[in-house]
Design a protein around this motif. Sequence first.
Motif, PDB file in Angstrom:
ATOM      1  N   LEU A   1     -22.931 -44.869 -48.824  1.00 54.40           N
ATOM      2  CA  LEU A   1     -24.099 -45.198 -47.997  1.00 54.40           C
ATOM      3  C   LEU A   1     -24.530 -46.655 -48.139  1.00 54.40           C
ATOM      4  O   LEU A   1     -25.532 -47.071 -47.563  1.00 54.40           O
ATOM      5  N   GLY A   2     -23.812 -47.403 -48.969  1.00 55.61           N
ATOM      6  CA  GLY A   2     -24.170 -48.813 -49.137  1.00 55.61           C
ATOM      7  C   GLY A   2     -25.484 -49.006 -49.862  1.00 55.61           C
ATOM      8  O   GLY A   2     -26.241 -49.935 -49.599  1.00 55.61           O
ATOM      9  N   LEU A   3     -25.773 -48.118 -50.813  1.00 59.72           N
ATOM     10  CA  LEU A   3     -27.050 -48.164 -51.531  1.00 59.72           C
ATOM     11  C   LEU A   3     -26.810 -48.389 -53.021  1.00 59.72           C
ATOM     12  O   LEU A   3     -25.698 -48.175 -53.514  1.00 59.72           O
ATOM     13  N   PRO A   4     -27.849 -48.786 -53.756  1.00 58.23           N
ATOM     14  CA  PRO A   4     -27.705 -48.843 -55.211  1.00 58.23           C
ATOM     15  C   PRO A   4     -27.621 -47.427 -55.788  1.00 58.23           C
ATOM     16  O   PRO A   4     -28.162 -46.484 -55.209  1.00 58.23           O
TER      17      PRO A   4
ATOM     18  N   GLN B   1     -22.287 -49.508 -30.446  1.00 55.11           N
ATOM     19  CA  GLN B   1     -21.686 -48.183 -30.474  1.00 55.11           C
ATOM     20  C   GLN B   1     -21.736 -47.692 -31.919  1.00 55.11           C
ATOM     21  O   GLN B   1     -21.573 -48.482 -32.849  1.00 55.11           O
ATOM     22  N   PRO B   2     -21.930 -46.376 -32.120  1.00 52.34           N
ATOM     23  CA  PRO B   2     -21.937 -45.859 -33.499  1.00 52.34           C
ATOM     24  C   PRO B   2     -20.675 -46.279 -34.257  1.00 52.34           C
ATOM     25  O   PRO B   2     -20.742 -46.609 -35.441  1.00 52.34           O
ATOM     26  N   SER B   3     -19.554 -46.318 -33.572  1.00 53.14           N
ATOM     27  CA  SER B   3     -18.297 -46.621 -34.271  1.00 53.14           C
ATOM     28  C   SER B   3     -18.238 -48.075 -34.735  1.00 53.14           C
ATOM     29  O   SER B   3     -17.381 -48.448 -35.515  1.00 53.14           O
ATOM     30  N   GLU B   4     -19.139 -48.895 -34.253  1.00 54.36           N
ATOM     31  CA  GLU B   4     -19.133 -50.312 -34.658  1.00 54.36           C
ATOM     32  C   GLU B   4     -19.988 -50.566 -35.900  1.00 54.36           C
ATOM     33  O   GLU B   4     -20.067 -51.682 -36.382  1.00 54.36           O
ATOM     34  N   LEU B   5     -20.621 -49.498 -36.399  1.00 52.20           N
ATOM     35  CA  LEU B   5     -21.575 -49.698 -37.500  1.00 52.20           C
ATOM     36  C   LEU B   5     -20.962 -49.382 -38.863  1.00 52.20           C
ATOM     37  O   LEU B   5     -20.003 -48.618 -39.001  1.00 52.20           O
ATOM     38  N   GLU B   6     -21.579 -49.992 -39.875  1.00 52.02           N
ATOM     39  CA  GLU B   6     -21.241 -49.663 -41.261  1.00 52.02           C
ATOM     40  C   GLU B   6     -22.520 -49.739 -42.098  1.00 52.02           C
ATOM     41  O   GLU B   6     -23.506 -50.362 -41.686  1.00 52.02           O
ATOM     42  N   ALA B   7     -22.492 -49.056 -43.245  1.00 55.79           N
ATOM     43  CA  ALA B   7     -23.655 -49.096 -44.152  1.00 55.79           C
ATOM     44  C   ALA B   7     -23.230 -49.857 -45.393  1.00 55.79           C
ATOM     45  O   ALA B   7     -22.396 -49.389 -46.158  1.00 55.79           O
ATOM     46  N   VAL B   8     -23.816 -51.032 -45.569  1.00 54.56           N
ATOM     47  CA  VAL B   8     -23.390 -51.916 -46.660  1.00 54.56           C
ATOM     48  C   VAL B   8     -24.607 -52.647 -47.218  1.00 54.56           C
ATOM     49  O   VAL B   8     -25.449 -53.113 -46.440  1.00 54.56           O
ATOM     50  N   GLY B   9     -24.701 -52.736 -48.493  1.00 55.55           N
ATOM     51  CA  GLY B   9     -25.728 -53.573 -49.123  1.00 55.55           C
ATOM     52  C   GLY B   9     -27.142 -53.225 -48.712  1.00 55.55           C
ATOM     53  O   GLY B   9     -27.985 -54.103 -48.552  1.00 55.55           O
ATOM     54  N   GLY B  10     -27.422 -51.959 -48.492  1.00 54.39           N
ATOM     55  CA  GLY B  10     -28.779 -51.544 -48.180  1.00 54.39           C
ATOM     56  C   GLY B  10     -29.148 -51.741 -46.722  1.00 54.39           C
ATOM     57  O   GLY B  10     -30.324 -51.755 -46.371  1.00 54.39           O
ATOM     58  N   LYS B  11     -28.107 -51.923 -45.928  1.00 56.93           N
ATOM     59  CA  LYS B  11     -28.359 -52.129 -44.502  1.00 56.93           C
ATOM     60  C   LYS B  11     -27.384 -51.306 -43.679  1.00 56.93           C
ATOM     61  O   LYS B  11     -26.272 -51.017 -44.121  1.00 56.93           O
ATOM     62  N   VAL B  12     -27.821 -51.023 -42.444  1.00 54.29           N
ATOM     63  CA  VAL B  12     -26.873 -50.520 -41.462  1.00 54.29           C
ATOM     64  C   VAL B  12     -26.620 -51.683 -40.518  1.00 54.29           C
ATOM     65  O   VAL B  12     -27.562 -52.249 -39.947  1.00 54.29           O
ATOM     66  N   GLN B  13     -25.364 -52.064 -40.396  1.00 52.59           N
ATOM     67  CA  GLN B  13     -25.067 -53.300 -39.659  1.00 52.59           C
ATOM     68  C   GLN B  13     -23.822 -53.153 -38.804  1.00 52.59           C
ATOM     69  O   GLN B  13     -23.036 -52.220 -38.970  1.00 52.59           O
TER      70      GLN B  13
ATOM     71  N   LYS C   1     -26.483 -58.517 -37.095  1.00 57.98           N
ATOM     72  CA  LYS C   1     -27.166 -57.467 -36.346  1.00 57.98           C
ATOM     73  C   LYS C   1     -27.279 -56.244 -37.239  1.00 57.98           C
ATOM     74  O   LYS C   1     -26.288 -55.518 -37.456  1.00 57.98           O
ATOM     75  N   ASN C   2     -28.463 -56.052 -37.813  1.00 59.89           N
ATOM     76  CA  ASN C   2     -28.573 -54.961 -38.789  1.00 59.89           C
ATOM     77  C   ASN C   2     -29.984 -54.411 -38.844  1.00 59.89           C
ATOM     78  O   ASN C   2     -30.932 -55.018 -38.336  1.00 59.89           O
ATOM     79  N   LEU C   3     -30.088 -53.260 -39.472  1.00 61.87           N
ATOM     80  CA  LEU C   3     -31.392 -52.684 -39.809  1.00 61.87           C
ATOM     81  C   LEU C   3     -31.393 -52.382 -41.289  1.00 61.87           C
ATOM     82  O   LEU C   3     -30.440 -51.760 -41.781  1.00 61.87           O
ATOM     83  N   PRO C   4     -32.423 -52.811 -42.012  1.00 61.46           N
ATOM     84  CA  PRO C   4     -32.506 -52.377 -43.408  1.00 61.46           C
ATOM     85  C   PRO C   4     -32.500 -50.846 -43.450  1.00 61.46           C
ATOM     86  O   PRO C   4     -32.962 -50.190 -42.509  1.00 61.46           O
TER      87      PRO C   4
END
Lengths: 721, 329
Positions: free
Chosen positions: A456-459, A514-526, A533-536
Amino acid sequence: MPKYEWPEKSKRAVLGRRISKSDSPDKVSGRAKYASDVKRPGQLYAKFLRCPHAHAKVVSIDVSAAERMPGVKAVKICEKKGPGSEILWALDEVVGVVAVDERTAEDALQKIVVKYEKLPHLVNEQDLAGAGDRAKPAAEQVTGDPDKAFQEAEVVIEGDYGIPVITHCCLESHGQVVEWEGDNLTVYPSTQNVSGLVGQFAQPLKIPASNVKIRMDHVGGGFGSKFSPDSWGVESAHLSKQAGGKPVKTFLERDAELFVAGVRPSHFARIKLGAKKDGTVTAWEHHSWSTGGPTGGGMAPLPYVLSVPNSRKKHTAVATNTGPQRAWRAPNHPQACWLTFAALDDMAAKLNMDSLDFYLKNIQLAGERADLYRRELLKAAELIEWKKKWHPRGDPAPGHLKRGLGLGFHTWGGRGHASEARLTINPDGSVSVDIGTQDLGVGTRTVIAMVAAETLGLPVSAIKVNIGRAPDYPVSGGSGGSTTVGGVSAATRRAGQNALEELFAKVAPALSAQPSELEAVGGKVQMRDNPAKNLPWRQATARLGVTPLVVSGKNAAAASAADGKLTDQGVGGVQMADVTVDIETGIVKMNKFVAVQDCGLIINEKTAESQVLGSMIMGVCYSLFEERVMDEVTGRPLNANMEFYKLAGIGDIGDFVVHMWKDDPEQDARGVIGLGEPPVIAPGAAIGNAVANAIGVRVPQAPFTPARVLAALEKKGGLSS
Amino acid sequence: MNAFEYAAPTTKEQAVGLLADRWGDAEVLAGGTDLLSLMKDYLPTPKRVVNIKDIKELQGIKYSSATGLRLGALATIEELLSNAAVKKEYPALAQAAEGVSSPQIRNAGTIGGDLCQRPRCWYFRSGLGYFPKDDGGKDLIPTGQNEYHAILGNSGPAYFVHPSSLAPALIALDAKARIFGSAGWREVRVEEFFVTPNNDGDRETVLKSNEILGEIILPPAKGIRSATYEVRQKEALDWPLAAAAVALKMSGNTVQSARVVLGHVAPVPWRSQAAEQALGGKAIDENTASEAGSAAVNGARPLSKNGYKVQLARVAAKRALLQAAQGGA
Ligand SMILES: Cc1cc2nc3c(=O)[nH]c(=O)nc-3n(C[C@H](O)[C@H](O)[C@H](O)COP(=O)(O)OP(=O)(O)OC[C@H]3O[C@@H](n4cnc5c(N)ncnc54)[C@H](O)[C@@H]3O)c2cc1C
């Protein structure tokens, strides 16, 4: 459906790091509560009267005086232990008593009168000739043409080797608290099998499985001996009912813990080996025998790891009147490893070969992992300075202290078991993972959190892990066979990937992606290609509205190729020991002990190393100290305590060096492989061979005690080297 | 453990008054490190337990170069170990105390309790009896699991070894035991404090059931070189397999007189006059120490599985002698 796989090595934020176990502070501070710490309101205590004889018929039982004792709440003759029944091992339970406190229950046991008729017994199996009709030979197995191979062999050796029965010796003994509420049962067990206990309690108690709840936070050791409710668990539930449904606590006394709650079978063998002068092993023959209690003991996988082209194998199971065997870390492998590598090492000595060279010469016999073993052997040799320190058998140094090197290697499966993880992402961003698994003190909680965090790209600290409850949490397999880490990590990874798929679908519109273009990294969805282009994370999860996202992931026991490599099976591993033997006293001291261990992708290097270290300690214990001792005449145990059932202490183990095999893309690509068993297999071989190398003669039977070392030296012709 | 009456007297007179005329009715409790585990196994099942730890007079350790060392029976093994005079003047005793582990045992266990602890024989501790026998009345131990049993003084019916590590050192250092009973104090040499029992209800010391061990007195050790060597398989939480304590009175480089005492080889600490005589007038070197070691196990008669202990005892004596000779006076 996402493609389930581990992230590429370069992209891992959490996997592979050294992270301390999340529950360590609770354990060292005493906040962690084990089942044996549980105290329920109105709790009663159960104790069991145990048969003093190894083999007997119950003639009569009089419990009336115990029943009359003040404070006694229930007395029950155990299932199938009534008059006329046959007892097959000493310390088997016959009558259970429940009382207001432990002391009253114990005193009540003293008031029970059981008359036995003693029957003939056998408790020691080392002398096969003395086993009579208790010995049950199995059919001989032949591969290739052993007779011809032995005829053609240029060098032949023959030797007797053995390793006795040892016990699991869990520091938290077996037991549980049971509590009824009508026909609903809650159990607080000490177990390796949280999910599996539900049905195992329900069935003998004749209640629906849906009425059983299991609760466990921590367990003080199992080693393969804690998968079932045990007869005393079920008896306790009956006793509790009889006592009006009050909670009943039962934990075995130390003597029962050592002698009835699980042992590792012995293994003895006469082994004959044939080889060419250049060291190539060509022929193997053995006759082995073993006991694991009343049903005898099966044949260990001999010869171990190396498959010799021509072999003849014969095994005899010996039924003894001793507590029954249970799985003990890597069932039958430590025995097989010691027997095989002792004989091979004797062959190397006979050939005047450095045993490292000898194994390298024969490494192709290890089959598909031959090259891995070769590299691991060389790595271990470097770490212990084999080439610098090795000498032919018998340390030529003057004086009574002799130093020697020895080695052994091993294999195990370790694919993840069937396991389901339920991952919840709350709109506030908090995350929990529920799995009906258990943490045997090895870091299972931590590893689950790490996998979820990575995915999930979280600590790691952002993940709450809930385990140890059934049926509240999804079913996960028992922790045996090194299957847990693969099972829970694969299930968690899948749950995480599934959850992201759903989360991305909700978040994508806000990022015009598109959902397929997203990843969850470093506490963000980008956006993968445009991280700007991201959302914390919390803003992303807020898109869930008021409904938490609850998503499952399942690992199946059998892998399907389409899944990507999350877990695999089959490892190697090499261990080398450096010991000093005082040839005047026969005392063996560990100097250094090196373990090189592969296990596929390493999730947490620290907990992986801890597994290996713990195994090495256990290995020193069974190599130098551990042995069940029974009195032949009375059939009774003599060392059913922690005084004479000896274990190594911190001063006895020497320096440990662990090298986790991690800089190898091929191994990493295999996915996660369990580690609970492999490193506990080779210590007997490594230490036993080091002793032989030091003193110049084989000590044929483990543990390598002063008595055995001195006897071997004497046979060789005196105590001088 | 059976229910029992508990008494905590503050004077030795009261304590003795609370004890019983025969063994088994009452037991003395000091640190409890042995008594409690015995009682949990229903070995003694006393009706009364008399805790003597509050008797101030029996506590403490005192040293004077003129009169020697006085050890209160209630002084702990840790007090003994950390006492500077003991370390300097009576190294055999300090070395023996060091072997007793863990620290928890040393902190709770007392000197008196160490000397009065019951045999660790695994037949006895497993409830098979003080003198375990088969159904036909034959002793079980001589042909049984006797790897930790006696090699000397083992003609039966006792085959256990005396477990005290301190006793051999105290005997080597010529200590006296002061015993308190209803008739007041009496004194015996520690060597004579231990006896081999012959009957089932007997104990391993000369103490009567209504006496307590009060204190141990050691003469000044000026000019004495002493050492203890223990053969231990494990570093901690274990008893020695064999041990030896020696005290040497030297005249220059040669031994004027010696005391050699083996531990864990017989039902009592085993003083070897043969070894002592072998040393008279000789300088201690590898050879003389070896010879004395062999003399120390003269007459050893191993049982079926403990032959190796003869070698261990021989080596323990040899190494104790070499260690004593190397140590300062
Ligand atoms: C794991 C372990 C390892 C050990 N290793 C060693 C070792 O290596 N060497 C060694 O010597 N010991 C060893 N011990 C034993 C330990 O030293 C003794 O248990 C301890 O010294 C007993 O002292 P206590 O005060 O606790 O005695 P208690 O348990 O209170 O008493 C022991 C016995 O002595 C009697 N008693 C005590 N004091 C007196 C007195 N003043 N007068 C009359 N009777 C008395 C009691 O009635 C009882 O029968 C070990 C013990 C353990 C548990």
